[in-house]
Design a protein around this motif. Sequence first.
Motif, PDB file in Angstrom:
ATOM      1  N   ALA A   8      12.791  35.781   2.456  1.00 46.88           N
ATOM      2  CA  ALA A   8      12.854  34.318   2.516  1.00 46.88           C
ATOM      3  C   ALA A   8      11.503  33.659   2.243  1.00 46.88           C
ATOM      4  N   GLU A  35      17.723  35.738   7.781  1.00 44.94           N
ATOM      5  CA  GLU A  35      16.358  35.642   8.284  1.00 44.94           C
ATOM      6  C   GLU A  35      16.267  34.304   8.996  1.00 44.94           C
ATOM      7  N   THR A  37      13.965  31.209   9.595  1.00 51.35           N
ATOM      8  CA  THR A  37      12.764  30.516   9.140  1.00 51.35           C
ATOM      9  C   THR A  37      12.609  29.251   9.982  1.00 51.35           C
ATOM     10  N   THR A  46      18.634  31.647   7.171  1.00 51.76           N
ATOM     11  CA  THR A  46      18.197  31.615   5.779  1.00 51.76           C
ATOM     12  C   THR A  46      18.573  32.899   5.049  1.00 51.76           C
ATOM     13  N   VAL A  48      18.027  34.332   1.076  1.00 56.67           N
ATOM     14  CA  VAL A  48      17.386  34.026  -0.210  1.00 56.67           C
ATOM     15  C   VAL A  48      17.703  35.139  -1.200  1.00 56.67           C
ATOM     16  N   GLY A  58      18.404  29.818  -2.299  1.00 56.23           N
ATOM     17  CA  GLY A  58      18.435  29.997  -0.853  1.00 56.23           C
ATOM     18  C   GLY A  58      19.600  29.265  -0.226  1.00 56.23           C
TER      19      GLY A  58
END
Length: 114
Positions: A8, A35, A37, A46, A48, A58
């Motif tokens: 990410a 993830e 963030t 997130t 990506v 994303g």
Amino acid sequence: MTMERVDASLLRRNVQVAYLDLSTEEAIRRWGEPEITWDDLGPWNTFVFRLADGTLAGLVREVENAPKPGYFLLAGNEESGTPEGIDTTDALAAFLSEAPFEEERVLERYPLAR
């Protein structure tokens, strides 16, 4: 080549592409755990990806207090770390094709960025 999941942190400055009808549960089934963030609003789930043309895409959603269901689709240029050169229509079409994700689940589309 199809999209691949990437870290990410590669998606820095970006442009909003669309808002998608996607639950966190479905995203986890498709791509694994998100993830987490952070920004001024707090934590975000997130995911990506690097698309076949090199564009970073994303999917993000606030972990707490999201205003509505779904995920924002963002796009960025990995080389410049900015949204420079990103055509949101092309980025959306590439994501839908490579994910694969149904066009009917695009809730909102955002204007072109160059």
